[in-house]
Design an enzyme around this catalytic site. Sequence first.
Site, PDB file in Angstrom:
ATOM      1  NE  ARG A  45      -2.974 -25.439 -12.047  1.00 31.87           N
ATOM      2  CZ  ARG A  45      -3.660 -24.746 -12.945  1.00 31.87           C
ATOM      3  NH1 ARG A  45      -3.335 -23.507 -13.224  1.00 31.87           N
ATOM      4  NH2 ARG A  45      -4.681 -25.297 -13.575  1.00 31.87           N
ATOM      5  CD  GLU A  56      -4.619 -24.085  -9.305  1.00 29.87           C
ATOM      6  OE1 GLU A  56      -5.135 -25.163  -9.594  1.00 29.87           O
ATOM      7  OE2 GLU A  56      -4.662 -23.092 -10.064  1.00 29.87           O
ATOM      8  CE  LYS A  69      -1.911 -17.734 -12.937  1.00 31.88           C
ATOM      9  NZ  LYS A  69      -2.688 -17.462 -14.147  1.00 31.88           N
ATOM     10  CB  ALA A 139     -14.346 -12.819 -14.867  1.00 29.37           C
ATOM     11  CG  ASP A 161     -23.531 -17.639 -17.855  1.00 27.07           C
ATOM     12  OD1 ASP A 161     -22.312 -17.401 -17.816  1.00 27.07           O
ATOM     13  OD2 ASP A 161     -24.178 -18.015 -16.839  1.00 27.07           O
ATOM     14  CB  VAL A 225     -11.257 -22.142 -20.904  1.00 24.37           C
ATOM     15  CG1 VAL A 225     -10.510 -21.229 -19.956  1.00 24.37           C
ATOM     16  CG2 VAL A 225     -10.806 -21.895 -22.335  1.00 24.37           C
ATOM     17  N   GLY A 226     -12.706 -24.146 -18.801  1.00 19.19           N
ATOM     18  CA  GLY A 226     -13.190 -24.112 -17.406  1.00 19.19           C
ATOM     19  C   GLY A 226     -12.854 -25.336 -16.566  1.00 19.19           C
ATOM     20  CG  ASP A 228      -9.426 -24.565 -14.106  1.00 22.48           C
ATOM     21  OD1 ASP A 228     -10.272 -25.065 -13.340  1.00 22.48           O
ATOM     22  OD2 ASP A 228      -9.206 -23.335 -14.147  1.00 22.48           O
ATOM     23  CE  LYS A 232     -13.581 -24.931 -11.789  1.00 25.37           C
ATOM     24  NZ  LYS A 232     -12.494 -24.332 -12.570  1.00 25.37           N
ATOM     25  CB  SER A 295      -7.125 -24.703 -21.927  1.00 27.82           C
ATOM     26  OG  SER A 295      -6.740 -23.657 -21.091  1.00 27.82           O
TER      27      SER A 295
HETATM   28  P1  NAD Z   1     -16.883 -16.602 -13.538  1.00 28.87           P
HETATM   29  O1  NAD Z   1     -17.398 -17.170 -12.264  1.00 28.87           O
HETATM   30  O2  NAD Z   1     -16.719 -15.127 -13.647  1.00 28.87           O
HETATM   31  O3  NAD Z   1     -17.832 -17.066 -14.750  1.00 28.87           O
HETATM   32  C1  NAD Z   1     -18.286 -18.375 -14.921  1.00 28.87           C
HETATM   33  C2  NAD Z   1     -19.624 -18.342 -15.638  1.00 28.87           C
HETATM   34  O4  NAD Z   1     -20.007 -19.693 -15.943  1.00 28.87           O
HETATM   35  C3  NAD Z   1     -20.745 -17.734 -14.796  1.00 28.87           C
HETATM   36  O5  NAD Z   1     -21.339 -16.643 -15.493  1.00 28.87           O
HETATM   37  C4  NAD Z   1     -21.721 -18.895 -14.594  1.00 28.87           C
HETATM   38  O6  NAD Z   1     -23.075 -18.483 -14.537  1.00 28.87           O
HETATM   39  C5  NAD Z   1     -21.427 -19.739 -15.833  1.00 28.87           C
HETATM   40  N1  NAD Z   1     -21.838 -21.129 -15.715  1.00 28.87           N
HETATM   41  C6  NAD Z   1     -21.658 -21.988 -14.668  1.00 28.87           C
HETATM   42  N2  NAD Z   1     -22.189 -23.195 -14.967  1.00 28.87           N
HETATM   43  C7  NAD Z   1     -22.695 -23.097 -16.226  1.00 28.87           C
HETATM   44  C8  NAD Z   1     -23.346 -24.014 -17.091  1.00 28.87           C
HETATM   45  N3  NAD Z   1     -23.621 -25.268 -16.718  1.00 28.87           N
HETATM   46  N4  NAD Z   1     -23.728 -23.585 -18.336  1.00 28.87           N
HETATM   47  C9  NAD Z   1     -23.478 -22.308 -18.715  1.00 28.87           C
HETATM   48  N5  NAD Z   1     -22.859 -21.391 -17.935  1.00 28.87           N
HETATM   49  C10 NAD Z   1     -22.482 -21.785 -16.705  1.00 28.87           C
HETATM   50  O7  NAD Z   1     -15.486 -17.340 -13.820  1.00 28.87           O
HETATM   51  P2  NAD Z   1     -14.346 -16.934 -14.866  1.00 28.87           P
HETATM   52  O8  NAD Z   1     -13.307 -16.100 -14.217  1.00 28.87           O
HETATM   53  O9  NAD Z   1     -14.967 -16.460 -16.141  1.00 28.87           O
HETATM   54  O10 NAD Z   1     -13.682 -18.374 -15.092  1.00 28.87           O
HETATM   55  C11 NAD Z   1     -14.396 -19.370 -15.769  1.00 28.87           C
HETATM   56  C12 NAD Z   1     -13.695 -20.689 -15.617  1.00 28.87           C
HETATM   57  O11 NAD Z   1     -12.451 -20.683 -16.313  1.00 28.87           O
HETATM   58  C13 NAD Z   1     -13.367 -21.068 -14.176  1.00 28.87           C
HETATM   59  O12 NAD Z   1     -13.704 -22.428 -13.986  1.00 28.87           O
HETATM   60  C14 NAD Z   1     -11.890 -20.853 -14.063  1.00 28.87           C
HETATM   61  O13 NAD Z   1     -11.281 -21.686 -13.102  1.00 28.87           O
HETATM   62  C15 NAD Z   1     -11.440 -21.205 -15.470  1.00 28.87           C
HETATM   63  N6  NAD Z   1     -10.183 -20.601 -15.902  1.00 28.87           N
HETATM   64  C16 NAD Z   1      -9.343 -21.391 -16.600  1.00 28.87           C
HETATM   65  C17 NAD Z   1      -8.165 -20.850 -17.071  1.00 28.87           C
HETATM   66  C18 NAD Z   1      -7.246 -21.698 -17.897  1.00 28.87           C
HETATM   67  O14 NAD Z   1      -6.130 -21.283 -18.173  1.00 28.87           O
HETATM   68  N7  NAD Z   1      -7.672 -22.841 -18.358  1.00 28.87           N
HETATM   69  C19 NAD Z   1      -7.826 -19.519 -16.790  1.00 28.87           C
HETATM   70  C20 NAD Z   1      -8.733 -18.735 -16.090  1.00 28.87           C
HETATM   71  C21 NAD Z   1      -9.927 -19.286 -15.655  1.00 28.87           C
END
Ligand code: NAD
Length: 342
Positions: A45, A56, A69, A139, A161, A225-226, A228, A232, A295
């Site tokens: 991307r 992105e 997207k 989320a 969390d 997942v996070g 990405d 990060k 992921s």
């Molecule tokens: P969000 O901000 O709604 O939720 C993230 C949560 O992580 C928050 O509740 C926060 O308090 C918690 N958090 C942060 N640091 C933490 C830690 N050290 N220990 C425990 N919890 C912690 O975000 P979201 O929409 O749920 O997205 C989460 C992540 O997933 C983002 O980084 C996003 O970029 C990534 N994501 C990846 C994909 C993929 O395809 N791989 C798709 C969507 C989102």
Amino acid sequence: MTQFIDINDMQKLVSHLGVAGFIRELLSYIEHDFQRWEKFDKSPRVANHSEVGVIELMPTSDEALYGFKYVNGHPGNALHNQLTVMSFGALAETATGYPLLLSEFTLATALRTAATSVLAAKYLARQDSKSMAIIGNGAQCEFQIIGFNEILNITNFYLYDIDTQATEKVLRNLGHYPYLNLHVCSSVDDALKHADIITTVTADKAYATILTTGQIQAGVHINAVGGDCPGKTELDANILTTELAEVFVEYIPQTRIEGEIQQLPADFQVTELWQVINGQATGRKDKNTITIFDSVGFAIEDFSTLRLIYDLAQKYHVGSNIALVPTPENPRDLYRLLVQPE
Ligand code: NAD
């Protein structure tokens, strides 16, 4: 005319199948497209980074359809009561370039991320898996829970969390389902104790270490997942290189830049998930293998989702037709649409 799906329309589409049913249907669309992986025109991307986040564009196409997207990632938005991830997407005819669909994609991204996570776990996790730890209850969290429960029959979820309000929100949303056992945990260690699968889905634009080697038991499946985006990540790099570990990714050229493996040399051995789905590569070797799905989210998953949205919109007559491109009587006389001749 172009089919337009806004948030209300998306809610209507999902209500026809239910969240679980939608994720199930979506998984079959993504699995089908992963099976014909080589038919797609693919590229990493295009990411525009700032100090606080990223925006992105994610395109791909086959011989019939083109999809893209727009998606952002701004972890600091949460501090201002704004979404971390927002998105919209479009589908067009490859043959003519005419747009068929313009759709909301924030809800769709959460649904497709859950469907992709479950798809990877279906091929990589131990078949007897019954429980999952979820680190990060923001989320994406509920979608992950519903997807893993619906398709892999995971019933016990261990939630952690740093923000207890995030976990409370999950309990409010899903706590009343009798077939889900949601356990609130006081630390990552506490959440991992009974977990066959570990999902990390936190948001922090940093080389974070949500999990370290000593915390990982033989045989678990990690759904990371996070992490990405460049700079990060969520996993201690030593987890990826431990002898029992096997790392699986969506699309190597993109994941080398954005995934957990950005921490490792460019020749570190990983396998693309589509090859496991097609039987061209081995997934889990045995019950002790630590499978890791690194992921980052890839354009084909969004393409599959756009296809499903389009098909459901036609089937249930949801959405509106909009004039997104002009239709002049004479295609060479565009000017006439703005100014009537004297
Ligand atoms: P969000 O901000 O709604 O939720 C993230 C949560 O992580 C928050 O509740 C926060 O308090 C918690 N958090 C942060 N640091 C933490 C830690 N050290 N220990 C425990 N919890 C912690 O975000 P979201 O929409 O749920 O997205 C989460 C992540 O997933 C983002 O980084 C996003 O970029 C990534 N994501 C990846 C994909 C993929 O395809 N791989 C798709 C969507 C989102």
